[in-house]
Design a protein around this motif. Structure first.
Motif, PDB file in Angstrom:
ATOM      1  N   GLU A 194       0.821  -1.209   0.000  1.00 20.61           N
ATOM      2  CA  GLU A 194       0.000   0.000   0.000  1.00 20.61           C
ATOM      3  C   GLU A 194       0.857   1.263   0.000  1.00 20.61           C
ATOM      4  OE1 GLU A 194      -3.931  -1.757   2.306  1.00 20.61           O
ATOM      5  OE2 GLU A 194      -2.317  -0.869   3.499  1.00 20.61           O
ATOM      6  N   VAL A 195       2.047   1.149   0.580  1.00 15.58           N
ATOM      7  CA  VAL A 195       3.043   2.227   0.543  1.00 15.58           C
ATOM      8  C   VAL A 195       4.375   1.583   0.167  1.00 15.58           C
ATOM      9  CG1 VAL A 195       4.303   3.984   1.851  1.00 15.58           C
ATOM     10  CG2 VAL A 195       1.872   3.595   2.310  1.00 15.58           C
ATOM     11  N   ALA A 196       5.059   2.144  -0.827  1.00 11.54           N
ATOM     12  CA  ALA A 196       6.370   1.632  -1.239  1.00 11.54           C
ATOM     13  C   ALA A 196       7.413   2.727  -1.068  1.00 11.54           C
ATOM     14  CB  ALA A 196       6.344   1.164  -2.688  1.00 11.54           C
ATOM     15  N   ILE A 197       8.398   2.457  -0.235  1.00  4.74           N
ATOM     16  CA  ILE A 197       9.508   3.375  -0.006  1.00  4.74           C
ATOM     17  C   ILE A 197      10.710   2.753  -0.698  1.00  4.74           C
ATOM     18  CG2 ILE A 197      10.955   4.447   1.769  1.00  4.74           C
ATOM     19  CD1 ILE A 197       8.472   4.202   3.639  1.00  4.74           C
ATOM     20  N   TYR A 198      11.161   3.372  -1.793  1.00  5.47           N
ATOM     21  CA  TYR A 198      12.076   2.663  -2.691  1.00  5.47           C
ATOM     22  C   TYR A 198      13.359   3.438  -2.978  1.00  5.47           C
ATOM     23  CZ  TYR A 198      10.388   5.668  -6.525  1.00  5.47           C
ATOM     24  OH  TYR A 198      10.078   6.738  -7.328  1.00  5.47           O
ATOM     25  N   ASP A 199      14.404   2.683  -3.355  1.00  3.65           N
ATOM     26  CA  ASP A 199      15.720   3.236  -3.646  1.00  3.65           C
ATOM     27  C   ASP A 199      15.903   3.498  -5.133  1.00  3.65           C
ATOM     28  OD1 ASP A 199      16.422   3.165  -0.996  1.00  3.65           O
ATOM     29  OD2 ASP A 199      17.564   1.303  -1.131  1.00  3.65           O
TER      30      ASP A 199
ATOM     31  N   ASN B 195      13.855   5.813   8.242  1.00  2.00           N
ATOM     32  CA  ASN B 195      13.382   5.011   9.382  1.00  2.00           C
ATOM     33  C   ASN B 195      12.035   5.520   9.888  1.00  2.00           C
ATOM     34  OD1 ASN B 195      15.824   3.666   9.170  1.00  2.00           O
ATOM     35  ND2 ASN B 195      16.759   4.674  10.941  1.00  2.00           N
ATOM     36  N   ARG B 196      11.931   6.846  10.001  1.00  2.00           N
ATOM     37  CA  ARG B 196      10.679   7.419  10.508  1.00  2.00           C
ATOM     38  C   ARG B 196       9.522   7.199   9.537  1.00  2.00           C
ATOM     39  NH1 ARG B 196      14.298  11.535  12.156  1.00  2.00           N
ATOM     40  NH2 ARG B 196      13.780  12.798  10.335  1.00  2.00           N
ATOM     41  N   LEU B 197       9.798   7.292   8.233  1.00  2.00           N
ATOM     42  CA  LEU B 197       8.748   7.053   7.237  1.00  2.00           C
ATOM     43  C   LEU B 197       8.167   5.651   7.370  1.00  2.00           C
ATOM     44  CD1 LEU B 197      10.186   8.666   3.976  1.00  2.00           C
ATOM     45  CD2 LEU B 197       8.045   9.294   5.115  1.00  2.00           C
ATOM     46  N   LEU B 198       9.047   4.673   7.540  1.00  2.00           N
ATOM     47  CA  LEU B 198       8.582   3.290   7.682  1.00  2.00           C
ATOM     48  C   LEU B 198       7.624   3.150   8.858  1.00  2.00           C
ATOM     49  CD1 LEU B 198      11.983   1.409   7.148  1.00  2.00           C
ATOM     50  CD2 LEU B 198      10.099   1.561   5.522  1.00  2.00           C
TER      51      LEU B 198
END
Length: 265
Positions: free
Chosen positions: A42-47, A82-85
């Protein structure tokens, strides 16, 4: 006969984080487990090294947040990632942390998992194929080979804040040891000098693999002595993997395509 059943695995629930290794770029190298988590996010935090083909596998309504890093240039600092996760997991979302390669190989996955766990967030750890094994295989370089290389060492080529690449160079002198440097293009002068000083033969074969496993893949053959000149003359940029050792020349007498396909000369 047993049949693979993904439903026997721990489900991906809202309020959890999945640290997923996307491999070095070729979507064919994704694991089945990685695909399962990617398609539920639902949320993707990507490199930045996650390929567009892999990003295309995310659900259409997935909220994608880019946090890519370059050397000395971090779009979002690690503390911010870290906080976003945690923030998105605490909002009840299925949070995908999508990383190139493997999250636990120079990917700071351990730091992110510990931060999430310390904030009461459960984590799934999904391994990915790391560049050292995938990119070398695609260009016909075995990391180990009987009677040629009995060990292999993975090293980050990033320098410290003081500009120094501080490594136990004396442990890298064995001619039967393959050395793979991640993120080491800017450190090539130091790498060449220090390995030679530690006792590695200046004629040791070396290879630089640019954007391995992707359509833009390029391979540059060199030696330890001429490594710096190769980087300068060919204008080699990151992301490039550096491989040093006699295994680099194992398949010199065969034809090699750019997709891991060997044919007789």
């Amino acid at each position: 006969m047993s049949v693979y059943n993904p439903h026997n695995k721990q489900p991906f629930l809202g309020g959890e984080v999945a640290l997923v290794g996307a491999g070095p770029g070729d979507p064919d190298l994704l694991t089945i487990q990685a695909y399962r988590f990617i398609t539920q996010a639902e949320v993707a935090i990507y490199d930045r090294l996650v390929s567009k083909e892999i990003m295309a596998l995310l659900p259409e309504d997935c909220d994608c947040i880019y946090v890519g890093k370059k050397q000395a240039e971090h779009r979002v600092p690690q503390d911010g990632i870290n906080r976003l996760l945690v923030e998105h997991a605490q909002a009840g979302k299925k949070v995908l942390r999508l990383k190139g390669g493997d999250p636990f190989v120079f990917g700071r996955g351990g730091e992110e998992a510990l931060y999430a766990l310390n904030h009461g967030i459960a984590c799934h750890i999904v391994p990915g194929m790391t560049a050292a094994s995938a990119c070398t295989s695609y260009v016909g370089i075995p990391l180990t080979h009987r009677q040629t290389a009995q060990s292999c060492t993975f090293i980050t080529g990033h320098v410290k804040d003081c500009g120094e690449l501080d490594l136990p160079w004396h442990t890298l002198s064995d001619s039967k040891q393959t050395i793979v440097f991640y993120m080491g293009v800017k450190s090539v002068p130091v790498i060449s000098q220090q390995l030679a000083k530690a006792g590695r033969d200046k004629n040791t074969p070396a290879a630089l693999i640019y954007k391995g496993t992707t359509p833009e893949q390029r391979v540059f053959r060199s030696t330890l002595q001429s490594l710096e000149a190769t980087v300068i003359n060919e204008n080699i940029k990151p992301p490039t993997l550096i491989v040093i050792g006699d295994v680099v020349g194992i398949f010199d007498d065969v034809m090699l395509s750019n997709i891991g396909y060997l044919t007789p000369a």
